[in-house]
Write a protein that holds these residues in place. Structure first.
Motif, short mmCIF file in Angstrom:
data_model
loop_
_atom_site.label_atom_id
_atom_site.label_comp_id
_atom_site.label_asym_id
_atom_site.label_seq_id
_atom_site.Cartn_x
_atom_site.Cartn_y
_atom_site.Cartn_z
N HIS A 295 0.81 -1.23 0.00
CA HIS A 295 0.00 0.00 0.00
C HIS A 295 0.84 1.27 0.00
N PHE A 296 2.17 1.14 -0.04
CA PHE A 296 3.07 2.31 0.02
C PHE A 296 2.75 3.20 1.22
N TYR A 297 2.44 2.53 2.30
CA TYR A 297 2.01 3.24 3.52
C TYR A 297 3.07 3.06 4.61
N CYS A 298 3.41 4.15 5.28
CA CYS A 298 4.35 4.11 6.41
C CYS A 298 3.58 4.38 7.70
N ILE A 299 3.59 3.40 8.59
CA ILE A 299 2.86 3.55 9.84
C ILE A 299 3.46 4.65 10.71
N TRP A 300 4.76 4.85 10.57
CA TRP A 300 5.45 5.84 11.42
C TRP A 300 5.19 7.26 10.93
N ASN B 162 11.01 9.83 0.20
CA ASN B 162 10.46 10.77 1.19
C ASN B 162 10.30 10.17 2.59
N CYS B 163 10.32 8.83 2.70
CA CYS B 163 10.17 8.20 4.02
C CYS B 163 11.55 7.83 4.56
N PRO B 164 11.87 8.21 5.79
CA PRO B 164 13.21 7.95 6.34
C PRO B 164 13.54 6.48 6.47
N ALA C 191 12.81 3.88 15.08
CA ALA C 191 14.15 4.43 15.35
C ALA C 191 14.61 5.27 14.15
N ASP C 192 14.27 4.84 12.93
CA ASP C 192 14.68 5.60 11.75
C ASP C 192 13.97 6.94 11.64
#
Length: 253
Positions: free
Chosen positions: A224-229, A243-245, A250-251
């Protein structure tokens, strides 16, 4: 003896106040006891040890005379009374004091007692040190367990958040069944206890919370190209990677 005349002036002048005869008798008894103590002290014979100590103290306080052979030899060599010993005159002036042993214990007994006392004190200090170290170790272990417990609770919260997001994103893509049973939050109905669910439950229980979170995070990013953080759905994998670290908390810190 003539009978006492109770009408005479001698009898009338006597003090007959109540209680005075008793007080007078007590005073006389106390005075008699003190006189007896003084008499006993004067008549008491000194013990042999006391007599020896008195004679020894008297001799030690007396200066050496010509009758002393050692002192006579020193005088022949030019020594004068009160002069320091030695060629340069920097030696001792008074004789080395005597260390009189009055007890019945053997030689070295005092050193043995002193050594045992020091060993006992050292053992006591070691026990205190060990107790302190044990308390510090217990406190460290408690802090580690408490920290691990906090991290575990936080990880469980992140997993539930990921499961909720996975369920919503899957349903938006018309996915009715999760890829793995534990990818979605479990239904709260009590009647969901069939054999298939039990097997899935057993399989998923083999994974730890951190392992589940890592797997589900990778699924959300890849599917889903989704980042929970970040809490963000990106357009594609390129947009996500640029764009996502990273793929962990921790990242993102």
């Amino acid at each position: 003896d003539e009978e006492e005349d109770y009408m005479s002036d001698l009898f009338i002048k006597q003090d007959v106040r109540p209680g005075l005869p008793m007080v007078r008798r007590m005073k006389e008894a106390i005075q008699k006891e003190e006189k007896q103590k003084e008499a006993n002290e004067k008549n008491r014979q000194k013990s042999i040890k006391e007599e020896e100590k008195e004679r020894r103290d008297l001799v030690l306080k007396s200066a050496l005379g010509n009758e002393n052979k050692g002192f006579a030899l020193l005088q022949k060599m030019g020594y004068k009374s009160g002069q320091a010993l030695g060629k340069s005159g920097k030696g001792i002036v008074e004789p080395i004091p005597l260390n009189i042993k009055t007890g019945r214990s053997g030689l070295g007994h005092e050193e043995l007692k002193k050594r045992k006392a020091e060993e006992k004190l050292e053992n006591y200090r070691q026990k205190l040190l060990m107790k302190k170290q044990a308390n510090e170790q217990t406190a460290d272990q408690f802090r580690i367990r408490f920290k691990n417990k906090q991290e575990e609770r936080k990880m469980e919260g992140d997993l539930r958040k990921s499961q909720r997001a996975c369920q919503q994103l899957d349903m938006q893509k018309d996915i009715d069944v999760p890829k793995e049973t534990w990818y979605w939050l479990e239904p709260e109905e009590e009647d969901k206890k069939d054999e298939e669910d039990k097997e899935d439950e057993y399989t998923s229980s083999d994974l730890s919370v951190s392992e589940k979170l890592h797997i589900l995070t990778a699924y959300l990013r890849g599917e889903h190209f989704y980042c929970i953080w970040c809490g963000t759905t990106y357009e594609d994998s390129e947009d996500l990677s640029s764009n996502c670290p990273g793929d962990s908390a921790a990242d993102h810190d």
